[in-house]
Design a protein around this motif. Structure first.
Motif, PDB file in Angstrom:
ATOM      1  N   LEU A   9       0.898  -1.195  -0.019  1.00 41.90           N
ATOM      2  CA  LEU A   9      -0.015   0.077  -0.204  1.00 41.90           C
ATOM      3  C   LEU A   9       0.747   1.259   0.017  1.00 41.90           C
ATOM      4  O   LEU A   9       1.962   1.177   0.631  1.00 41.90           O
ATOM      5  CB  LEU A   9      -0.780  -0.049   1.275  1.00 41.90           C
ATOM      6  N   VAL A  13      -1.774   5.482   3.109  1.00 43.61           N
ATOM      7  CA  VAL A  13      -2.914   4.657   2.886  1.00 43.61           C
ATOM      8  C   VAL A  13      -2.963   3.674   4.069  1.00 43.61           C
ATOM      9  O   VAL A  13      -2.021   2.818   4.512  1.00 43.61           O
ATOM     10  CB  VAL A  13      -3.024   3.732   1.600  1.00 43.61           C
ATOM     11  N   LEU A  14      -4.302   3.851   4.808  1.00 42.24           N
ATOM     12  CA  LEU A  14      -4.650   3.053   5.849  1.00 42.24           C
ATOM     13  C   LEU A  14      -4.215   1.427   5.693  1.00 42.24           C
ATOM     14  O   LEU A  14      -4.933   1.029   4.480  1.00 42.24           O
ATOM     15  CB  LEU A  14      -5.772   3.181   6.587  1.00 42.24           C
ATOM     16  N   PRO A  16      -5.292  -1.801   7.289  1.00 39.32           N
ATOM     17  CA  PRO A  16      -5.844  -2.405   8.483  1.00 39.32           C
ATOM     18  C   PRO A  16      -5.119  -3.661   8.888  1.00 39.32           C
ATOM     19  O   PRO A  16      -5.092  -4.010  10.025  1.00 39.32           O
ATOM     20  CB  PRO A  16      -7.304  -2.672   7.934  1.00 39.32           C
ATOM     21  N   GLN A  17      -4.754  -4.463   7.846  1.00 39.88           N
ATOM     22  CA  GLN A  17      -4.089  -5.745   8.277  1.00 39.88           C
ATOM     23  C   GLN A  17      -2.600  -5.292   9.143  1.00 39.88           C
ATOM     24  O   GLN A  17      -2.377  -5.957  10.095  1.00 39.88           O
ATOM     25  CB  GLN A  17      -3.665  -6.664   6.961  1.00 39.88           C
ATOM     26  N   THR A  20      -3.372  -4.106  12.497  1.00 39.22           N
ATOM     27  CA  THR A  20      -3.822  -5.549  13.342  1.00 39.22           C
ATOM     28  C   THR A  20      -2.772  -6.428  13.795  1.00 39.22           C
ATOM     29  O   THR A  20      -2.411  -6.867  15.030  1.00 39.22           O
ATOM     30  CB  THR A  20      -4.915  -6.213  12.781  1.00 39.22           C
ATOM     31  N   ASN A  68      -3.075  -2.136  -7.752  1.00 35.66           N
ATOM     32  CA  ASN A  68      -4.054  -1.035  -8.027  1.00 35.66           C
ATOM     33  C   ASN A  68      -3.513   0.450  -7.718  1.00 35.66           C
ATOM     34  O   ASN A  68      -3.104   0.636  -6.760  1.00 35.66           O
ATOM     35  CB  ASN A  68      -5.249  -1.133  -7.317  1.00 35.66           C
ATOM     36  N   ILE A  71      -4.245   2.981  -4.780  1.00 33.21           N
ATOM     37  CA  ILE A  71      -3.978   2.649  -3.444  1.00 33.21           C
ATOM     38  C   ILE A  71      -2.388   1.986  -3.058  1.00 33.21           C
ATOM     39  O   ILE A  71      -1.866   1.692  -1.953  1.00 33.21           O
ATOM     40  CB  ILE A  71      -4.773   1.695  -2.755  1.00 33.21           C
TER      41      ILE A  71
ATOM     42  N   MET B 102     -11.252   0.131  -2.852  1.00 36.45           N
ATOM     43  CA  MET B 102     -11.604  -0.590  -1.440  1.00 36.45           C
ATOM     44  C   MET B 102     -10.232  -1.013  -0.900  1.00 36.45           C
ATOM     45  O   MET B 102      -9.635  -1.744  -1.372  1.00 36.45           O
ATOM     46  CB  MET B 102     -12.532  -1.816  -1.910  1.00 36.45           C
ATOM     47  N   LEU B 103     -10.374  -0.762   0.427  1.00 39.49           N
ATOM     48  CA  LEU B 103      -9.263  -1.460   1.348  1.00 39.49           C
ATOM     49  C   LEU B 103     -10.155  -2.481   2.435  1.00 39.49           C
ATOM     50  O   LEU B 103     -11.315  -2.458   2.265  1.00 39.49           O
ATOM     51  CB  LEU B 103      -8.898  -0.570   2.126  1.00 39.49           C
ATOM     52  N   ARG B 104      -9.351  -3.264   2.923  1.00 42.41           N
ATOM     53  CA  ARG B 104      -9.917  -4.334   3.689  1.00 42.41           C
ATOM     54  C   ARG B 104     -10.565  -3.349   4.805  1.00 42.41           C
ATOM     55  O   ARG B 104     -10.257  -2.447   5.347  1.00 42.41           O
ATOM     56  CB  ARG B 104      -8.919  -5.218   4.327  1.00 42.41           C
ATOM     57  N   LEU B 108     -10.822  -5.732  10.172  1.00 44.77           N
ATOM     58  CA  LEU B 108     -10.576  -6.830   9.533  1.00 44.77           C
ATOM     59  C   LEU B 108     -11.932  -7.677   9.606  1.00 44.77           C
ATOM     60  O   LEU B 108     -11.886  -9.017   9.031  1.00 44.77           O
ATOM     61  CB  LEU B 108      -9.340  -7.596   9.784  1.00 44.77           C
ATOM     62  N   ASN B 146     -13.966  -0.771   2.836  1.00 41.72           N
ATOM     63  CA  ASN B 146     -13.549   0.670   3.258  1.00 41.72           C
ATOM     64  C   ASN B 146     -12.868   1.424   2.005  1.00 41.72           C
ATOM     65  O   ASN B 146     -11.996   1.587   1.726  1.00 41.72           O
ATOM     66  CB  ASN B 146     -12.056  -0.006   4.096  1.00 41.72           C
TER      67      ASN B 146
END
Lengths: 80, 234
Positions: A9, A13-14, A16-17, A20, A68, A71, B102-104, B108, B146
């Motif tokens: 990414l 850009v956030l 999330p994985q 976590t 992509n 992102i 789109m992001l995750r 999650l 997201n």
């Protein structure tokens, strides 16, 4: 020859994985981990005349499918 | 008017969209197969929800290269009406017909349940019969919802009134806790600049009669029908 494509990414850009995984590592007793960014690696067997032409083609594959551009960013490494 | 619902390998809301248009709205509908290259004179093309091509690589990334997508892209570019729902929205993003990616989901988790949407613009064929600020109760079911777009593109979208729906509370308040997936600016649905391509993560086709828990989704289908009726009589 072999081409290794690394897709991540873009900065800012956030992920999330990544967030976590970072939280899990801190919970497991690794408070030194500041941040984690996740990504993926593709290894391609490519039939090409030389590494320059292989790289040009793989670059196009990255733009069109493997990443992509909205992102993600990518790096390509070609090994003869 | 005639709807066309595309079935990709892994689509699972194609029958819901078909049933909503045919049995609830009472209009003509045809299934279109991903490997075909003919839109059979449909007025509205629906890209339904599901997990096309197993969501491999990125959601929608492989489906956008299906033979039928060539036709969908040229149909959209010549002003044809295209509506992507959930995975269909993801395919439209990947194909470049709509801005962003789109992001995750934040956290999650696969999110599944009814949420509330606020209508942000009535300047579109799917929202023209609604009021700005109306709240709709609609189900969501996705892992990658997201929504992200860079600041410049977001500013442009706001300027062009391209944000159609935002996640909100039952009372229409836009707060972070009502955002199920972390979408930028609580964005749940958008359109392109030419206003003929729509994408949304929630599933209006799953809430078209009260026995399904909500009939709010039918209002979007009815809006579309009104749009085409008026076009025919004009």
């Amino acid at each position: 020859m072999k081409a290794t494509v690394r897709v991540e990414l873009k900065d800012g850009v956030l992920d999330p994985q990544g967030v976590t995984i970072r939280n899990a590592l801190v919970d497991m007793g690794y408070p030194e981990v500041g941040s984690v960014r996740s990504g993926r690696i593709f290894t391609l067997d490519v039939d090409a005349d030389g590494s320059a032409s292989a790289k040009t083609r793989v670059e196009e594959m990255c733009r069109r499918l493997l990443a992509n551009p909205v992102i993600e960013k990518y790096t390509i490494e070609v090994i003869e | 008017m005639k709807f066309g619902v595309i079935t990709f390998p892994g689509s699972n809301c194609d029958y819901d969209a078909y049933a909503a248009a045919k049995f609830i709205l009472g209009e003509d509908v045809e299934f279109l197969w991903h490997a075909d290259s003919d839109l059979r004179n449909c007025d509205v093309i629906i890209l339904p929800g599901g997990f096309s091509y197993g969501d491999y690589l990125r959601t929608g990334a492989i489906a956008r290269f299906s033979p039928i997508m060539k036709e969908v892209i040229s149909f959209a570019k010549s002003g044809g009406t295209v509506w992507g729902i959930c995975n269909g929205f993801q395919i439209l993003l990947e194909s470049g017909l709509l801005p962003g990616a789109m992001l995750r989901n934040r956290g999650l988790r696969f999110v599944c349940g009814h949420i509330y949407l606020r209508v942000e613009s009535t300047n579109s064929a799917i929202t023209r019969e609604l009021e700005r600020g109306d709240t709709l109760r609609i189900p969501v079911a996705h892992s990658d919802g997201n929504y992200f777009v860079d600041k410049r593109a977001l500013d442009r979208m706001k300027e062009q009134d391209q944000i159609l729906f935002r996640y909100c509370t039952r009372n229409g308040e836009m707060v972070d806790s009502a955002n199920p997936n972390g979408s930028l600016d609580s964005i749940a649905g958008i359109c392109n600049e030419a206003r003929n391509v729509f994408g949304m993560m929630p599933h209006p086709e799953r809430c078209v009669e009260s026995i399904l828990g909500s009939a709010d989704g039918l209002r979007l289908f009815a809006s579309l029908r009104q749009h085409f009726r008026q076009r025919v009589s004009a």
